[in-house]
Design a protein around this motif. Structure first.
Motif, PDB file in Angstrom:
ATOM      1  N   ALA A  83       1.243   3.962  -3.058  1.00  0.00           N
ATOM      2  CA  ALA A  83       0.368   5.114  -2.823  1.00  0.00           C
ATOM      3  C   ALA A  83       0.714   6.279  -3.737  1.00  0.00           C
ATOM      4  CB  ALA A  83       0.442   5.546  -1.364  1.00  0.00           C
ATOM      5  N   GLU A  84       2.012   6.546  -3.889  1.00  0.00           N
ATOM      6  CA  GLU A  84       2.426   7.707  -4.670  1.00  0.00           C
ATOM      7  C   GLU A  84       2.005   7.548  -6.137  1.00  0.00           C
ATOM      8  OE1 GLU A  84       6.619   8.400  -4.787  1.00  0.00           O
ATOM      9  OE2 GLU A  84       6.363  10.060  -6.205  1.00  0.00           O
ATOM     10  N   HIS A 143      -4.430   7.828 -10.706  1.00  0.00           N
ATOM     11  CA  HIS A 143      -5.842   8.231 -10.606  1.00  0.00           C
ATOM     12  C   HIS A 143      -6.220   9.232 -11.685  1.00  0.00           C
ATOM     13  CE1 HIS A 143      -6.523   7.168  -6.091  1.00  0.00           C
ATOM     14  NE2 HIS A 143      -6.874   6.200  -6.896  1.00  0.00           N
ATOM     15  N   SER A 144      -5.243  10.049 -12.087  1.00  0.00           N
ATOM     16  CA  SER A 144      -5.557  11.103 -13.056  1.00  0.00           C
ATOM     17  C   SER A 144      -5.974  10.506 -14.404  1.00  0.00           C
ATOM     18  CB  SER A 144      -4.380  12.058 -13.219  1.00  0.00           C
ATOM     19  OG  SER A 144      -3.268  11.384 -13.780  1.00  0.00           O
ATOM     20  N   CYS A 145      -5.514   9.280 -14.706  1.00  0.00           N
ATOM     21  CA  CYS A 145      -5.851   8.639 -15.988  1.00  0.00           C
ATOM     22  C   CYS A 145      -7.288   8.109 -15.986  1.00  0.00           C
ATOM     23  CB  CYS A 145      -4.895   7.484 -16.278  1.00  0.00           C
ATOM     24  SG  CYS A 145      -3.153   7.928 -16.125  1.00  0.00           S
ATOM     25  N   ALA A 146      -7.813   7.888 -14.754  1.00  0.00           N
ATOM     26  CA  ALA A 146      -9.091   7.191 -14.604  1.00  0.00           C
ATOM     27  C   ALA A 146     -10.272   7.942 -15.210  1.00  0.00           C
ATOM     28  CB  ALA A 146      -9.361   6.924 -13.122  1.00  0.00           C
ATOM     29  N   GLY A 147     -10.172   9.257 -15.276  1.00  0.00           N
ATOM     30  CA  GLY A 147     -11.284  10.058 -15.782  1.00  0.00           C
ATOM     31  C   GLY A 147     -11.714   9.657 -17.191  1.00  0.00           C
ATOM     32  N   THR A 176      -1.753   7.556  -6.701  1.00  0.00           N
ATOM     33  CA  THR A 176      -2.328   8.901  -6.651  1.00  0.00           C
ATOM     34  C   THR A 176      -2.172   9.594  -8.002  1.00  0.00           C
ATOM     35  OG1 THR A 176      -1.741   8.983  -4.323  1.00  0.00           O
ATOM     36  CG2 THR A 176      -2.317  11.055  -5.330  1.00  0.00           C
ATOM     37  N   ILE A 177      -1.034   9.337  -8.664  1.00  0.00           N
ATOM     38  CA  ILE A 177      -0.824   9.928  -9.995  1.00  0.00           C
ATOM     39  C   ILE A 177      -1.662   9.189 -11.049  1.00  0.00           C
ATOM     40  CG2 ILE A 177       0.901  10.312 -11.806  1.00  0.00           C
ATOM     41  CD1 ILE A 177       2.925  10.834  -9.539  1.00  0.00           C
ATOM     42  N   HIS A 207       0.829  -1.198   0.000  1.00  0.00           N
ATOM     43  CA  HIS A 207       0.000   0.000   0.000  1.00  0.00           C
ATOM     44  C   HIS A 207       0.869   1.256   0.000  1.00  0.00           C
ATOM     45  CE1 HIS A 207      -3.671   2.143   2.013  1.00  0.00           C
ATOM     46  NE2 HIS A 207      -3.308   2.678   0.865  1.00  0.00           N
ATOM     47  N   ALA A 208       1.857   1.295   0.904  1.00  0.00           N
ATOM     48  CA  ALA A 208       2.697   2.483   1.031  1.00  0.00           C
ATOM     49  C   ALA A 208       3.502   2.724  -0.243  1.00  0.00           C
ATOM     50  CB  ALA A 208       3.629   2.329   2.223  1.00  0.00           C
ATOM     51  N   THR A 216     -11.360   3.500 -13.781  1.00  0.00           N
ATOM     52  CA  THR A 216     -10.643   3.382 -12.516  1.00  0.00           C
ATOM     53  C   THR A 216      -9.463   2.426 -12.598  1.00  0.00           C
ATOM     54  OG1 THR A 216     -12.524   4.001 -11.197  1.00  0.00           O
ATOM     55  CG2 THR A 216     -10.923   2.591 -10.123  1.00  0.00           C
ATOM     56  N   GLU A 245       7.546  10.509 -14.278  1.00  0.00           N
ATOM     57  CA  GLU A 245       6.164  10.107 -13.984  1.00  0.00           C
ATOM     58  C   GLU A 245       5.635   9.130 -15.034  1.00  0.00           C
ATOM     59  OE1 GLU A 245       4.791  14.120 -11.551  1.00  0.00           O
ATOM     60  OE2 GLU A 245       4.613  14.056 -13.740  1.00  0.00           O
ATOM     61  N   PHE A 272     -15.949  16.382 -14.587  1.00  0.00           N
ATOM     62  CA  PHE A 272     -14.647  15.735 -14.739  1.00  0.00           C
ATOM     63  C   PHE A 272     -13.711  16.166 -13.616  1.00  0.00           C
ATOM     64  CE2 PHE A 272     -12.140  13.376 -18.001  1.00  0.00           C
ATOM     65  CZ  PHE A 272     -10.921  13.362 -17.329  1.00  0.00           C
ATOM     66  N   GLN A 280     -14.655  14.464 -10.322  1.00  0.00           N
ATOM     67  CA  GLN A 280     -14.209  13.082 -10.118  1.00  0.00           C
ATOM     68  C   GLN A 280     -12.701  13.029  -9.895  1.00  0.00           C
ATOM     69  OE1 GLN A 280     -12.318  10.877 -12.262  1.00  0.00           O
ATOM     70  NE2 GLN A 280     -11.987  12.570 -13.675  1.00  0.00           N
TER      71      GLN A 280
END
Lengths: 84, 426
Positions: free
Chosen positions: A10-11, A17-21, A14-15, A6-7, A25, A72, B336, B339
């Motif tokens: 995590a980093e 997540h930006s692709c998920a839009g 978190t980055i 998890h640790a 997910t 990144e 957008f 979310q």
């Protein structure tokens, strides 16, 4: 999901997540929106570099790829290539 | 919530294996272990539901409660298509509880009437008090009914805003269909910030599409409180090429702002002119949803200042605000963006509850607008947290060029819409 895994993730999660839009997910994609989950690492890196420097034709990915550093996008390539 | 020291925890003689021991170390110094921590999310829209689901995905052991009074959420994205007859109204309605419940979120159909940031609890309409370790508010927008002289909530019953989906969407749709031949549709647009910056121009485009087929001598006037707008080059190009002579945009630079509205005669008085409309759509100035007033989380602008790393209120520790209600400049207020913020906030909340430092997210806004049933244009921004200024900075941005591939973007826009609904509600 507790502990080291998890640790360590995590980093990058978190980055990522930006692709998920647009890619969902877990990066599964949806219809014309491509899946990036399980994508070959090199293919991912080459695509993102191509979007960044406009060598690869895209409607919107150029604007998005230019927001990510080389470090990144390498981490994202690891993350999505290792997600199955 | 009872506190438990690490020493006490170890003295309980729990069989900590290597992995669990590491987890114990990481959570030292906090009162909360994730399986005891309680997060309450208020609001069953794109921000709230995605936050609740992201929390359960990142930390399944967390207790997550979502408070939303309405059983069905009516999506604003898509509502311009409904107004223009391109999509049925029923397609906007989505069940709030089912997707989140499947993920283990406790969904309560109620309304919050009290927030106590000191005691860390909320009060529901029936008097029930619920404690929280972290509270996430996603109340969306409310209208500033006192902002335009002559236009208020009562007037909106016959002069629609249609800026929250529902009966208002249908009212505007019906008025367009009933309009006289060659009539004038006027849309008033507020100054920034407001929900969905390109929305009014997408609406004008899709109304033009409807009128071109049903009432081709009709015209659309956009009376704008701004002097430029989102995706301006591409929208202007679309109006000239697809709807020549039908759409006129009047900037505040030309006529000044709206002075008052004569709702009885449907006349908009600007500082230097006036316009009589057959169908009048007033999009009023906005502010954060009223819920935030329970803990005085808004600033004088009416929106809520947050640290956009965790989306925690700068006014009340332990309370996070995401979506349209928060100030996340330069991110616009969109589904957008909501979310994207919801996922960043969920990650940060789990980190904070685990006693860790939240890692820096990358946030994205990417908004499509249709200009006709097949073609769409978009605007994109990629953002990161700038610790020195405690604000977001734009890493990259751009919008569709007038000669861009609008048909391909139309396909992506439809599929993005499907994905967004699936991710949020399924």
């Amino acid at each position: 999901m507790a502990g080291h895994a998890h640790a360590a993730n995590a980093e990058i999660e978190t980055i990522a997540h930006s692709c998920a839009g647009c890619h969902g997910t877990r990066g599964n994609g949806h219809r014309s929106l491509p899946a990036i989950r399980g994508m070959d690492r090199n293919q991912f890196v080459e695509a993102m570099r191509g979007f960044k420097n406009d060598h690869r034709t895209a409607t919107v990915m150029g604007r998005i790829a230019r927001g990510f550093s080389e470090a990144e996008l390498l981490k994202l390539a690891d993350y999505f290539s290792e997600s199955h | 919530m009872p506190t438990i020291s690490r020493r006490h925890f170890l003295s309980l003689g729990l069989g900590c294996g290597g992995l669990l021991l590491d987890a114990c170390w990481q959570t030292q110094g906090t009162a909360n272990h994730l399986d005891r921590a309680k997060v309450i999310v208020a609001g069953g829209g794109f921000a709230g539901l995605n936050a609740a689901k992201a929390l359960k995905r990142i930390a399944p052991e967390l207790h997550v409660t979502l408070v939303e009074k309405k059983a069905a959420y009516l999506s604003c994205p898509g509502s311009n298509q409904v107004i223009a007859g391109m999509m049925p109204f029923s397609a906007l309605a989505h069940d709030v509880a089912s997707g989140a419940t499947k993920m283990g979120v406790n969904v309560l159909a109620s309304t919050i009437i009290g927030i106590d940031p000191q005691k860390k609890n909320i009060t529901l309409t029936d008097g029930t008090q619920l404690p929280y370790d972290r509270l996430i508010l996603a109340p969306g927008i409310d209208f500033r009914w006192d902002a335009i002289e002559g236009y208020n909530e009562a007037a909106s019953k016959h002069i629609p805003h249609a800026w929250k989906a529902g009966a208002q969407t249908l009212l505007l749709q019906h008025q367009l269909r009933a309009m006289r031949t060659g009539g004038i549709v006027a849309i008033t647009v507020p100054d920034n910030p407001y929900r969905c910056p390109p929305g009014p121009y997408e609406r004008a485009s899709l109304i033009a599409h409807f009128l071109k087929n049903h009432n081709p001598r009709a015209k659309i006037l956009i009376l704008d409180a701004k002097s430029r707008f989102s995706k301006q080059a591409a929208f202007t190009h679309a109006w000239q090429k697809i709807y020549p002579g039908m759409v006129e945009w009047i900037s505040s630079e030309h006529e000044g702002r709206i002075d008052h509205i004569d709702t009885r005669h449907r006349i908009v008085h600007t500082e230097f002119n006036h316009h009589k409309a057959d169908v009048l759509n007033v999009i009023p100035p906005q502010r954060a949803g009223k819920l935030v007033e329970l803990a005085d989380l808004q600033d004088p602008t009416g929106w809520c200042p947050v640290t956009p790393l965790t989306f925690e209120s700068v006014k009340a520790p332990g309370i996070h605000i995401i979506g349209d209600a928060c100030i996340a400049t330069p991110m616009p207020k969109s589904a957008f963006a909501a979310q994207s913020q919801s996922r960043a906030c969920a990650s940060a909340v789990v980190a904070l509850l685990s006693g860790k430092t939240p890692t820096h997210p990358i946030l994205i806004n990417h908004c499509y607008s249709f200009v006709d049933p097949e073609r769409a244009i978009s605007v994109t921004g990629v953002y990161s947290y700038q610790p020195s200024g405690k604000m977001l900075e734009t890493l990259s941005s751009g919008e569709t060029a007038p000669d861009g591939d609008w048909r391909q973007e139309g396909i992506y826009a439809s599929d993005w819409y499907g994905l967004m609904m699936k991710e949020t509600f399924d």
